[in-house]
Write a protein that holds these residues in place. Structure first.
Motif, mmCIF file in Angstrom:
data_model
loop_
_atom_site.group_PDB
_atom_site.id
_atom_site.type_symbol
_atom_site.label_atom_id
_atom_site.label_comp_id
_atom_site.label_asym_id
_atom_site.label_seq_id
_atom_site.Cartn_x
_atom_site.Cartn_y
_atom_site.Cartn_z
ATOM 1 N N GLN A 1 0.455 7.143 -2.158
ATOM 2 C CA GLN A 1 -0.654 7.745 -2.900
ATOM 3 C C GLN A 1 -1.447 6.771 -3.762
ATOM 4 O O GLN A 1 -2.539 7.096 -4.216
ATOM 5 C CB GLN A 1 -0.119 8.880 -3.793
ATOM 6 N N SER A 2 -0.899 5.590 -4.012
ATOM 7 C CA SER A 2 -1.486 4.736 -5.050
ATOM 8 C C SER A 2 -2.536 3.752 -4.549
ATOM 9 O O SER A 2 -3.172 3.064 -5.337
ATOM 10 C CB SER A 2 -0.375 3.951 -5.760
ATOM 11 N N ALA A 3 -2.758 3.659 -3.248
ATOM 12 C CA ALA A 3 -3.580 2.581 -2.695
ATOM 13 C C ALA A 3 -5.037 2.641 -3.148
ATOM 14 O O ALA A 3 -5.651 3.706 -3.210
ATOM 15 C CB ALA A 3 -3.518 2.608 -1.179
ATOM 16 N N THR A 4 -5.596 1.486 -3.416
ATOM 17 C CA THR A 4 -7.024 1.361 -3.698
ATOM 18 C C THR A 4 -7.842 1.635 -2.440
ATOM 19 O O THR A 4 -8.851 2.343 -2.477
ATOM 20 C CB THR A 4 -7.336 -0.044 -4.242
ATOM 21 N N LEU A 5 -7.417 1.079 -1.310
ATOM 22 C CA LEU A 5 -8.064 1.334 -0.020
ATOM 23 C C LEU A 5 -7.007 1.778 0.977
ATOM 24 O O LEU A 5 -6.030 1.059 1.213
ATOM 25 C CB LEU A 5 -8.767 0.071 0.494
ATOM 26 N N SER A 6 -7.192 2.965 1.551
ATOM 27 C CA SER A 6 -6.302 3.482 2.592
ATOM 28 C C SER A 6 -7.079 3.572 3.898
ATOM 29 O O SER A 6 -8.144 4.189 3.949
ATOM 30 C CB SER A 6 -5.773 4.868 2.217
ATOM 31 N N VAL A 7 -6.525 2.966 4.937
ATOM 32 C CA VAL A 7 -7.173 2.961 6.253
ATOM 33 C C VAL A 7 -6.316 3.774 7.215
ATOM 34 O O VAL A 7 -5.204 3.374 7.578
ATOM 35 C CB VAL A 7 -7.339 1.522 6.784
ATOM 36 N N PHE A 8 -6.836 4.930 7.634
ATOM 37 C CA PHE A 8 -6.142 5.794 8.586
ATOM 38 C C PHE A 8 -6.764 5.721 9.979
ATOM 39 O O PHE A 8 -6.132 6.120 10.953
ATOM 40 C CB PHE A 8 -6.172 7.241 8.091
ATOM 41 N N ALA A 9 -7.982 5.215 10.082
ATOM 42 C CA ALA A 9 -8.700 5.172 11.351
ATOM 43 C C ALA A 9 -8.285 3.968 12.181
ATOM 44 O O ALA A 9 -7.847 2.935 11.659
ATOM 45 C CB ALA A 9 -10.203 5.123 11.090
ATOM 46 N N SER A 10 -8.462 4.084 13.485
ATOM 47 C CA SER A 10 -8.221 2.961 14.382
ATOM 48 C C SER A 10 -9.457 2.066 14.450
ATOM 49 O O SER A 10 -10.544 2.434 14.011
ATOM 50 C CB SER A 10 -7.874 3.470 15.780
ATOM 51 N N ASP A 11 -9.262 0.870 15.000
ATOM 52 C CA ASP A 11 -10.357 -0.070 15.272
ATOM 53 C C ASP A 11 -11.180 -0.363 14.024
ATOM 54 O O ASP A 11 -12.414 -0.367 14.035
ATOM 55 C CB ASP A 11 -11.244 0.472 16.400
ATOM 56 N N PHE A 12 -10.482 -0.629 12.938
ATOM 57 C CA PHE A 12 -11.104 -0.928 11.645
ATOM 58 C C PHE A 12 -11.117 -2.436 11.426
ATOM 59 O O PHE A 12 -10.177 -3.144 11.812
ATOM 60 C CB PHE A 12 -10.318 -0.251 10.528
ATOM 61 N N VAL A 13 -12.170 -2.920 10.771
ATOM 62 C CA VAL A 13 -12.268 -4.335 10.405
ATOM 63 C C VAL A 13 -12.720 -4.447 8.951
ATOM 64 O O VAL A 13 -13.614 -3.708 8.517
ATOM 65 C CB VAL A 13 -13.260 -5.094 11.314
ATOM 66 N N ALA A 14 -12.109 -5.368 8.209
ATOM 67 C CA ALA A 14 -12.586 -5.723 6.861
ATOM 68 C C ALA A 14 -12.823 -7.224 6.816
ATOM 69 O O ALA A 14 -12.035 -8.002 7.355
ATOM 70 C CB ALA A 14 -11.569 -5.311 5.799
ATOM 71 N N ARG A 15 -13.903 -7.611 6.163
ATOM 72 C CA ARG A 15 -14.274 -9.018 6.087
ATOM 73 C C ARG A 15 -14.733 -9.353 4.666
ATOM 74 O O ARG A 15 -15.502 -8.611 4.065
ATOM 75 C CB ARG A 15 -15.427 -9.333 7.054
ATOM 76 N N TYR A 16 -14.266 -10.487 4.157
ATOM 77 C CA TYR A 16 -14.797 -11.057 2.921
ATOM 78 C C TYR A 16 -14.793 -10.081 1.754
ATOM 79 O O TYR A 16 -15.802 -9.883 1.079
ATOM 80 C CB TYR A 16 -16.208 -11.613 3.145
ATOM 81 N N LEU A 17 -13.645 -9.451 1.517
ATOM 82 C CA LEU A 17 -13.498 -8.505 0.417
ATOM 83 C C LEU A 17 -12.289 -8.873 -0.433
ATOM 84 O O LEU A 17 -11.293 -9.377 0.076
ATOM 85 C CB LEU A 17 -13.290 -7.080 0.948
ATOM 86 N N THR A 18 -12.361 -8.572 -1.721
ATOM 87 C CA THR A 18 -11.175 -8.512 -2.569
ATOM 88 C C THR A 18 -10.817 -7.045 -2.743
ATOM 89 O O THR A 18 -11.658 -6.233 -3.126
ATOM 90 C CB THR A 18 -11.420 -9.158 -3.939
ATOM 91 N N ILE A 19 -9.563 -6.722 -2.440
ATOM 92 C CA ILE A 19 -9.043 -5.360 -2.575
ATOM 93 C C ILE A 19 -7.883 -5.435 -3.547
ATOM 94 O O ILE A 19 -6.879 -6.109 -3.280
ATOM 95 C CB ILE A 19 -8.570 -4.821 -1.209
ATOM 96 N N GLN A 20 -7.997 -4.773 -4.698
ATOM 97 C CA GLN A 20 -6.969 -4.968 -5.711
ATOM 98 C C GLN A 20 -6.580 -3.673 -6.395
ATOM 99 O O GLN A 20 -7.352 -2.722 -6.483
ATOM 100 C CB GLN A 20 -7.440 -5.988 -6.759
ATOM 101 N N TYR B 1 -16.796 -2.906 -7.314
ATOM 102 C CA TYR B 1 -16.878 -1.488 -6.972
ATOM 103 C C TYR B 1 -15.587 -0.806 -7.413
ATOM 104 O O TYR B 1 -14.517 -1.060 -6.837
ATOM 105 C CB TYR B 1 -17.100 -1.315 -5.466
ATOM 106 N N ARG B 2 -15.680 0.005 -8.447
ATOM 107 C CA ARG B 2 -14.502 0.706 -8.966
ATOM 108 C C ARG B 2 -14.368 2.040 -8.238
ATOM 109 O O ARG B 2 -14.871 3.067 -8.678
ATOM 110 C CB ARG B 2 -14.620 0.875 -10.480
ATOM 111 N N GLU B 3 -13.691 1.963 -7.091
ATOM 112 C CA GLU B 3 -13.543 3.128 -6.223
ATOM 113 C C GLU B 3 -12.154 3.150 -5.604
ATOM 114 O O GLU B 3 -11.563 2.096 -5.345
ATOM 115 C CB GLU B 3 -14.564 3.097 -5.079
ATOM 116 N N LYS B 4 -11.649 4.356 -5.373
ATOM 117 C CA LYS B 4 -10.438 4.557 -4.592
ATOM 118 C C LYS B 4 -10.900 5.094 -3.241
ATOM 119 O O LYS B 4 -11.427 6.204 -3.161
ATOM 120 C CB LYS B 4 -9.489 5.528 -5.291
ATOM 121 N N LEU B 5 -10.695 4.314 -2.182
ATOM 122 C CA LEU B 5 -11.352 4.557 -0.904
ATOM 123 C C LEU B 5 -10.386 5.031 0.168
ATOM 124 O O LEU B 5 -9.218 4.623 0.198
ATOM 125 C CB LEU B 5 -12.033 3.280 -0.412
#
Length: 342
Positions: free
Chosen positions: A116-135, A81-85
């Motif tokens: 500013q450069s992050a592929t994935l930026s998490v600003f919310a609380s109570d977030f979970v990520a599982r089984y992902l490659t983030i690059q 997934y070529r996205e900036k999230l």
């Protein structure tokens, strides 16, 4: 594996026993006042082929209502997934889950200001990520954050986090990383969060003297710092365990395997000797050729059992109060879909 069919959607939850234990031992509601049902989540699916609710991950995140109080489980089918999230601050209780980090890849290639450069930026609380490659694939010539975490109570399980400089901007809040692979060369775990890294693999791409950590604690009153527990350090050249981005930088490595990539001095004051008296750099019962402390800088600490005890449990991040298990029930709207977890 448990499978149900609902309105033409195939709902598959893969639970590897080796990882399930780490989820279940941390079962808890996120706060004492929160009434969110931690066993049930609203399911949203993402598939590039179009055989799902959305083709793009950001569209799925955007579909979560603002100030939601229910768990939202965004299931991402394998693909690149070529996205900036971004996960906005007003959208807590989101899980992004792939099936395997090796086949569920979120990638971008940005640089510039560290915020500013992050592929994935998490600003919310109570977030979970599982089984992902983030690059972040920008390269070796500038800041290129893969993951930026600013929300409180964020957890990452079995994720690959990949870049070169400033890979993981672990910035603010309380965070937990379990069984993650984190790769970079220069200050590749940096920021001022209070974070526990458990059973993680840190891999340095530095050829000469890059730093694994650059923790940014600014005063002795801040309850922040990085703890690495039962981790592994490897690399292709040589690397420092850390250097102080902030004058009260705090980093502890406990029960961690250190390959010969770790330089004998271990730590660096980043050209400011005054920080030697204010930083807190500790090691406890680490092992491997890079764990030899006979040539460590004198201002780092070999922790006693008593000194190490606070860093050896999830209490260091208050994790028993907010780390949550994998949901066992999923629903779309008002319809429940039961998933049997072994």
């Amino acid at each position: 594996m448990a499978m149900k069919i609902y309105n033409g959607y195939e709902i598959v939850v893969l639970v590897a026993i080796v990882f399930l234990g780490s989820f279940m031992e941390n079962s808890a509601t996120t706060t004492g006042t929160n009434t969110t049902d931690m066993s049930t989540a609203i399911l949203i699916s993402v598939d590039q082929s179009g055989n799902a609710d959305f083709k793009k991950i950001q569209d799925a995140i955007d579909a979560v209502p603002s100030k939601n109080s229910e768990l939202y489980f965004i299931r991402i089918k394998p693909g690149t997934y070529r996205e900036k999230l971004q996960v906005p601050v007003d959208k807590p209780f989101i899980t992004l889950s792939g099936t395997l980090a090796s086949n569920t890849i979120i990638t971008w290639g940005d640089t510039g200001e560290i915020n500013q450069s992050a592929t994935l930026s998490v600003f919310a609380s109570d977030f979970v990520a599982r089984y992902l490659t983030i690059q972040n694939t920008f390269g070796t010539t500038g800041r290129a954050v893969a993951l930026r975490v600013e929300g409180d109570r964020a957890a990452f399980y079995s994720c690959n986090i990949l870049s070169y400089q400033d890979t993981l901007l672990d910035d603010t809040g309380r965070h937990y990383y379990n069984n993650c692979y984190i790769e970079g060369a220069t200050d590749f775990i940096c920021g001022n969060a209070a974070s526990l890294f458990e059973k993680c693999h840190l891999h340095s791409l530095s050829t000469v003297g890059g730093a694994i950590t650059a923790q940014h604690r600014n005063s002795s009153s801040e309850d922040t710092g990085y703890t690495f527990l039962n981790c592994k350090i490897t690399g292709i050249g040589t690397a420092l365990l850390g250097r102080p981005w902030g004058p009260y930088s705090r980093v502890v490595f406990a029960l961690t395997y250190m390959s010969s990539v770790v330089v004998p001095q271990g730590w660096d004051d980043w050209g400011d000797p005054s920080k030697q008296s204010t930083v807190y750099y500790g090691e406890y019962r680490c092992y491997g050729p890079g764990a030899d402390r006979t040539k460590r800088v004198g201002w780092s600490k070999s922790l006693s059992n008593q000194e190490a005890t606070p860093f050896l449990t999830k209490d260091i991040i208050g994790g028993q109060g907010w780390l949550r298990p994998l949901p066992t029930h999923f629903k779309r709207g008002s319809t429940n879909v039961t998933v049997n977890v072994p």
